[in-house]
Write a protein that holds these residues in place. Structure first.
Motif, PDB file in Angstrom:
ATOM      1  N   ALA A 229       0.813  -1.215   0.000  1.00 47.44           N
ATOM      2  CA  ALA A 229       0.000   0.000   0.000  1.00 47.44           C
ATOM      3  C   ALA A 229       0.847   1.266   0.000  1.00 47.44           C
ATOM      4  N   SER A 230       2.122   1.153   0.350  1.00 49.25           N
ATOM      5  CA  SER A 230       2.983   2.343   0.373  1.00 49.25           C
ATOM      6  C   SER A 230       3.453   2.750  -1.016  1.00 49.25           C
ATOM      7  N   VAL A 231       3.217   1.906  -2.030  1.00 47.42           N
ATOM      8  CA  VAL A 231       3.705   2.223  -3.373  1.00 47.42           C
ATOM      9  C   VAL A 231       2.998   3.443  -3.939  1.00 47.42           C
ATOM     10  N   ARG A 232       1.678   3.507  -3.786  1.00 48.91           N
ATOM     11  CA  ARG A 232       0.928   4.601  -4.398  1.00 48.91           C
ATOM     12  C   ARG A 232       1.347   5.971  -3.878  1.00 48.91           C
ATOM     13  N   PRO A 233       1.380   6.198  -2.559  1.00 51.32           N
ATOM     14  CA  PRO A 233       1.826   7.535  -2.110  1.00 51.32           C
ATOM     15  C   PRO A 233       3.277   7.828  -2.449  1.00 51.32           C
ATOM     16  N   MET A 234       4.142   6.816  -2.413  1.00 50.86           N
ATOM     17  CA  MET A 234       5.537   7.052  -2.801  1.00 50.86           C
ATOM     18  C   MET A 234       5.642   7.472  -4.253  1.00 50.86           C
ATOM     19  N   SER A 235       4.936   6.761  -5.115  1.00 51.56           N
ATOM     20  CA  SER A 235       4.990   7.082  -6.537  1.00 51.56           C
ATOM     21  C   SER A 235       4.415   8.466  -6.816  1.00 51.56           C
ATOM     22  N   ALA A 236       3.386   8.853  -6.071  1.00 55.04           N
ATOM     23  CA  ALA A 236       2.772  10.163  -6.286  1.00 55.04           C
ATOM     24  C   ALA A 236       3.674  11.301  -5.849  1.00 55.04           C
ATOM     25  N   ASN A 237       4.518  11.059  -4.866  1.00 57.48           N
ATOM     26  CA  ASN A 237       5.361  12.136  -4.326  1.00 57.48           C
ATOM     27  C   ASN A 237       6.779  12.139  -4.876  1.00 57.48           C
ATOM     28  N   TYR A 238       7.139  11.120  -5.645  1.00 55.92           N
ATOM     29  CA  TYR A 238       8.510  11.058  -6.152  1.00 55.92           C
ATOM     30  C   TYR A 238       8.558  10.814  -7.654  1.00 55.92           C
ATOM     31  N   GLY A 239       7.738  11.548  -8.380  1.00 57.58           N
ATOM     32  CA  GLY A 239       7.875  11.594  -9.834  1.00 57.58           C
ATOM     33  C   GLY A 239       7.388  10.374 -10.570  1.00 57.58           C
ATOM     34  N   ALA A 240       6.291   9.797 -10.117  1.00 55.55           N
ATOM     35  CA  ALA A 240       5.681   8.654 -10.803  1.00 55.55           C
ATOM     36  C   ALA A 240       6.686   7.526 -11.054  1.00 55.55           C
ATOM     37  N   ASN A 241       7.483   7.212 -10.042  1.00 56.53           N
ATOM     38  CA  ASN A 241       8.469   6.129 -10.171  1.00 56.53           C
ATOM     39  C   ASN A 241       7.857   4.806  -9.704  1.00 56.53           C
ATOM     40  N   THR A 242       6.789   4.395 -10.368  1.00 58.68           N
ATOM     41  CA  THR A 242       6.038   3.215  -9.942  1.00 58.68           C
ATOM     42  C   THR A 242       6.878   1.952 -10.001  1.00 58.68           C
ATOM     43  N   ILE A 243       7.632   1.790 -11.095  1.00 57.50           N
ATOM     44  CA  ILE A 243       8.446   0.578 -11.244  1.00 57.50           C
ATOM     45  C   ILE A 243       9.501   0.508 -10.154  1.00 57.50           C
ATOM     46  N   ALA A 244      10.128   1.622  -9.866  1.00 60.16           N
ATOM     47  CA  ALA A 244      11.147   1.648  -8.816  1.00 60.16           C
ATOM     48  C   ALA A 244      10.540   1.308  -7.460  1.00 60.16           C
ATOM     49  N   CYS A 245       9.351   1.857  -7.177  1.00 57.93           N
ATOM     50  CA  CYS A 245       8.698   1.579  -5.896  1.00 57.93           C
ATOM     51  C   CYS A 245       8.331   0.104  -5.770  1.00 57.93           C
ATOM     52  N   PHE A 246       7.742  -0.443  -6.831  1.00 50.39           N
ATOM     53  CA  PHE A 246       7.392  -1.862  -6.797  1.00 50.39           C
ATOM     54  C   PHE A 246       8.633  -2.732  -6.651  1.00 50.39           C
ATOM     55  N   THR A 247       9.716  -2.354  -7.290  1.00 49.07           N
ATOM     56  CA  THR A 247      10.947  -3.141  -7.207  1.00 49.07           C
ATOM     57  C   THR A 247      11.501  -3.149  -5.793  1.00 49.07           C
ATOM     58  N   VAL A 248      11.526  -1.990  -5.151  1.00 49.65           N
ATOM     59  CA  VAL A 248      12.044  -1.903  -3.784  1.00 49.65           C
ATOM     60  C   VAL A 248      11.171  -2.710  -2.829  1.00 49.65           C
ATOM     61  N   VAL A 249       9.857  -2.594  -2.977  1.00 52.97           N
ATOM     62  CA  VAL A 249       8.941  -3.343  -2.115  1.00 52.97           C
ATOM     63  C   VAL A 249       9.112  -4.849  -2.344  1.00 52.97           C
ATOM     64  N   ALA A 250       9.261  -5.258  -3.605  1.00 50.72           N
ATOM     65  CA  ALA A 250       9.462  -6.683  -3.900  1.00 50.72           C
ATOM     66  C   ALA A 250      10.751  -7.199  -3.272  1.00 50.72           C
ATOM     67  N   VAL A 251      11.815  -6.409  -3.339  1.00 52.49           N
ATOM     68  CA  VAL A 251      13.081  -6.823  -2.734  1.00 52.49           C
ATOM     69  C   VAL A 251      12.930  -6.978  -1.227  1.00 52.49           C
ATOM     70  N   ILE A 252      12.176  -6.077  -0.597  1.00 48.37           N
ATOM     71  CA  ILE A 252      11.976  -6.176   0.851  1.00 48.37           C
ATOM     72  C   ILE A 252      11.203  -7.450   1.194  1.00 48.37           C
ATOM     73  N   PHE A 253      10.165  -7.774   0.403  1.00 43.87           N
ATOM     74  CA  PHE A 253       9.420  -9.020   0.635  1.00 43.87           C
ATOM     75  C   PHE A 253      10.337 -10.229   0.474  1.00 43.87           C
ATOM     76  N   VAL A 254      11.197 -10.199  -0.539  1.00 43.15           N
ATOM     77  CA  VAL A 254      12.125 -11.307  -0.752  1.00 43.15           C
ATOM     78  C   VAL A 254      13.055 -11.460   0.444  1.00 43.15           C
ATOM     79  N   LEU A 255      13.565 -10.358   0.952  1.00 40.24           N
ATOM     80  CA  LEU A 255      14.473 -10.416   2.097  1.00 40.24           C
ATOM     81  C   LEU A 255      13.758 -10.934   3.350  1.00 40.24           C
TER      82      LEU A 255
END
Length: 307
Positions: A229-255
């Motif tokens: 759920a943190s992807v949407r507000p992050m992407s909205a406040n940091y230049g529509a970097n949706t792919i980057a946000c999803f990638t970081v969240v996915a890496v955290i889930f993997v870890l």
């Protein structure tokens, strides 16, 4: 030189080895083509620009404001669900093996009912129930609903894992426990459960990983502030970097899941090293205590203990 067949399969000959090498090379070529296509598509959409990834390396606010609070909520929900679902699942699994038909039937009904319902529906029902019949704050209600749904579903699945693990043990274990005077509860506690835990551990861990991942359902449908759920507000406040946000969240889930499976592998190895055989080792004093009162377990031909 002739190849020797093994019990489970025949060692591949020269033609089979060449064929396997060709298939491997073909797979690698296809995989490289797919990776190149994905990277090229992302580059065409300007998703690989450093500006979209830079906040995660240079701006601490993105972690303090979005990622770490969401990670905390994810860990809290998953940990609560695990702590409640594990003993509840074990209780339901053992109850399904009860000699009493009522206990066995009630446990089976609960397990089959909640196992058949998707976990998302359980979360939605729980959220509606908490809203209608309790005075839980709307801010914390999603957490309660997520944990409730995860517990009901995963406890039912874990119950089947526990039941299957106990039934997989040789019947001689139960017979040996009865031979030394153990009651059924003592047999389950001291003989069957300790041995079945090691065999059940891989399945238990896979279900715990499912619990961690399913917390994202609460963010998608109930507004629970977890990692996804943190992807949407992050992407909205940091230049529509949706792919980057999803990638970081996915890496955290993997870890997170990697840490969980690593701990489980260490625990499984420790348990296997701790017992060299599948038989339960019970000391003489413990056997004497577990025996039915009034019965003596002295070996024939051995003088009774006069201590």
């Amino acid at each position: 030189m002739k190849t020797r067949p093994t019990v489970l399969y025949d060692v591949p000959g020269p033609r089979a080895r060449r064929r396997n090498v060709l298939w491997t090379l073909l797979f690698l070529v296809v995989l490289a083509a797919v990776v190149w296509w994905v990277v090229a598509s992302l580059a065409d959409q300007d998703q690989l620009e450093w500006a979209k990834w830079e906040p995660f390396f240079t701006d601490a606010r993105v972690w303090e404001t979005y990622i770490l609070p969401a990670l905390k909520n994810t860990v809290i929900a998953a940990a609560l669900a695990m702590v409640i679902a594990l003993p509840l699942g074990a209780l339901l699994g053992i109850s399904r093996l009860s000699d009493h038909r009522f206990v066995r039937g009630a446990a089976g009904t609960v397990v089959e009912f909640f196992r058949a319902i998707p976990v998302l529906i359980l979360m939605l029902f729980a959220n509606a129930a908490y809203s209608e019949f309790t005075d839980i704050s709307p801010d914390t209600r999603p957490l309660y609903a997520v944990v409730t749904g995860l517990v009901l579903y995963n406890a039912s699945v874990l119950a089947e894992v526990v039941r299957a693990g106990i039934l997989a043990l040789p019947s001689g274990q139960t017979d040996a426990a009865k031979a030394i005077g153990m009651r059924k509860g003592q047999t389950m506690t001291y003989v069957l459960l300790p041995q079945s835990v090691t065999a059940m551990l891989p399945a238990l861990v896979s279900q715990l990983v499912v619990i961690v991942k399913d917390t994202a359902l609460g963010g998608a449908m109930l507004g629970f502030s977890e990692l996804l759920a943190s992807v949407r507000p992050m992407s909205a406040n940091y230049g529509a970097n949706t792919i980057a946000c999803f990638t970081v969240v996915a890496v955290i889930f993997v870890l997170l899941n990697f840490a969980l499976t690593t701990f489980a592998s260490w625990l499984e190895g420790r348990l296997r090293r701790g017992k060299k055989s599948t038989g339960a080792v019970v000391g003489a004093d413990a056997v004497e205590e577990l025996a039915t009162p009034g019965e003596h377990l002295d070996t024939p031909g051995t003088p009774p203990d006069t201590r």
